[in-house]
Design a protein around this motif. Sequence first.
Motif, PDB file in Angstrom:
ATOM      1  N   VAL A 271       0.861  -1.179   0.000  1.00 16.18           N
ATOM      2  CA  VAL A 271       0.000   0.000   0.000  1.00 16.18           C
ATOM      3  C   VAL A 271       0.898   1.230   0.000  1.00 16.18           C
ATOM      4  N   MET A 272       0.657   2.154  -0.923  1.00 18.05           N
ATOM      5  CA  MET A 272       1.453   3.383  -0.963  1.00 18.05           C
ATOM      6  C   MET A 272       1.132   4.246   0.254  1.00 18.05           C
ATOM      7  N   LYS A 273       2.169   4.508   1.049  1.00 13.03           N
ATOM      8  CA  LYS A 273       1.994   5.327   2.255  1.00 13.03           C
ATOM      9  C   LYS A 273       3.377   5.685   2.790  1.00 13.03           C
ATOM     10  N   TRP A 274       3.390   6.492   3.840  1.00 12.22           N
ATOM     11  CA  TRP A 274       4.622   6.728   4.577  1.00 12.22           C
ATOM     12  C   TRP A 274       4.649   5.679   5.685  1.00 12.22           C
ATOM     13  N   PRO A 275       5.473   4.655   5.546  1.00 10.41           N
ATOM     14  CA  PRO A 275       5.447   3.584   6.545  1.00 10.41           C
ATOM     15  C   PRO A 275       6.037   4.054   7.877  1.00 10.41           C
ATOM     16  N   ILE A 276       5.374   3.703   8.953  1.00  5.99           N
ATOM     17  CA  ILE A 276       5.843   4.017  10.306  1.00  5.99           C
ATOM     18  C   ILE A 276       6.653   2.832  10.825  1.00  5.99           C
ATOM     19  N   ASP A 277       7.765   3.130  11.479  1.00  5.90           N
ATOM     20  CA  ASP A 277       8.533   2.056  12.117  1.00  5.90           C
ATOM     21  C   ASP A 277       7.884   1.789  13.479  1.00  5.90           C
ATOM     22  N   ALA A 278       6.888   0.896  13.467  1.00  8.04           N
ATOM     23  CA  ALA A 278       6.091   0.642  14.673  1.00  8.04           C
ATOM     24  C   ALA A 278       6.932   0.032  15.790  1.00  8.04           C
ATOM     25  N   ASP A 279       7.988  -0.676  15.439  1.00  9.55           N
ATOM     26  CA  ASP A 279       8.841  -1.275  16.471  1.00  9.55           C
ATOM     27  C   ASP A 279       9.552  -0.175  17.272  1.00  9.55           C
ATOM     28  N   LYS A 280      10.105   0.814  16.557  1.00  9.74           N
ATOM     29  CA  LYS A 280      10.747   1.942  17.245  1.00  9.74           C
ATOM     30  C   LYS A 280       9.732   2.703  18.100  1.00  9.74           C
ATOM     31  N   CYS A 281       8.560   2.923  17.539  1.00 12.20           N
ATOM     32  CA  CYS A 281       7.517   3.670  18.251  1.00 12.20           C
ATOM     33  C   CYS A 281       7.097   2.913  19.515  1.00 12.20           C
ATOM     34  N   TYR A 282       6.863   1.638  19.375  1.00 18.37           N
ATOM     35  CA  TYR A 282       6.410   0.815  20.507  1.00 18.37           C
ATOM     36  C   TYR A 282       7.468   0.788  21.613  1.00 18.37           C
ATOM     37  N   MET A 283       8.724   0.601  21.235  1.00 17.94           N
ATOM     38  CA  MET A 283       9.789   0.563  22.236  1.00 17.94           C
ATOM     39  C   MET A 283       9.913   1.901  22.952  1.00 17.94           C
ATOM     40  N   SER A 284       9.689   2.975  22.213  1.00 20.52           N
ATOM     41  CA  SER A 284       9.735   4.288  22.830  1.00 20.52           C
ATOM     42  C   SER A 284       8.657   4.431  23.899  1.00 20.52           C
ATOM     43  N   TRP A 285       7.453   3.974  23.563  1.00 21.99           N
ATOM     44  CA  TRP A 285       6.347   4.031  24.537  1.00 21.99           C
ATOM     45  C   TRP A 285       6.628   3.148  25.747  1.00 21.99           C
ATOM     46  N   MET A 286       7.217   1.989  25.510  1.00 18.80           N
ATOM     47  CA  MET A 286       7.506   1.066  26.621  1.00 18.80           C
ATOM     48  C   MET A 286       8.508   1.698  27.601  1.00 18.80           C
ATOM     49  N   ILE A 287       9.512   2.385  27.033  1.00 21.30           N
ATOM     50  CA  ILE A 287      10.527   3.017  27.891  1.00 21.30           C
ATOM     51  C   ILE A 287       9.921   4.198  28.639  1.00 21.30           C
ATOM     52  N   ALA A 288       9.041   4.944  27.932  1.00 21.93           N
ATOM     53  CA  ALA A 288       8.442   6.127  28.545  1.00 21.93           C
ATOM     54  C   ALA A 288       7.484   5.768  29.670  1.00 21.93           C
ATOM     55  N   TRP A 289       6.837   4.612  29.552  1.00 19.86           N
ATOM     56  CA  TRP A 289       5.800   4.285  30.549  1.00 19.86           C
ATOM     57  C   TRP A 289       6.265   3.196  31.475  1.00 19.86           C
TER      58      TRP A 289
END
Length: 136
Positions: A118-136
């Motif tokens: 699918v044409m889109k700007w792909p998000i690196d969900a792994d980086k995002c998820y790890m960031s949230w895990m560290i923040a919380w």
Amino acid sequence: MGIKNGHHRGVIGQIFDGLGYHAIPCGNNTGLCIPLAVDAGLGELGRHGLLITPEYGPRVRIGKVITDLPMAYDQPISFGVKEFCEVCGKCAEACPVQAISHGPQTDKPVNISTNPGVMKWPIDADKCYMSWMIAW
Ligand code: SF4
């Protein structure tokens, strides 16, 4: 039919039930809400991977109701989000873990968490998820 507030999906489901139709209120567990919301014409997909609506921008929470109630289909809309995101890129610059794409849209996945094709700007969900895990 799209619903822009997930808190109302249970109420909408009860209304459909009351009319004699099946209704399954749900979130991302039965299918990703954002692609369905884009298909339903609620808004466009932004560079940051979120739905951007004409009325509320990205400040929406999406729920959905699967039903056999007959209704008219809406169509996807375009109101300039893609064109704006192509030159803006402020979210990609500001993201602390650089999970948002700086480049052009692509149908190539950035990792195993990206839906390909699918044409889109792909998000690196792994980086995002790890960031949230560290923040919380
Ligand atoms: S590129 Fe700009 S307009 Fe598009 S989602 Fe990012 S910050 Fe918002």
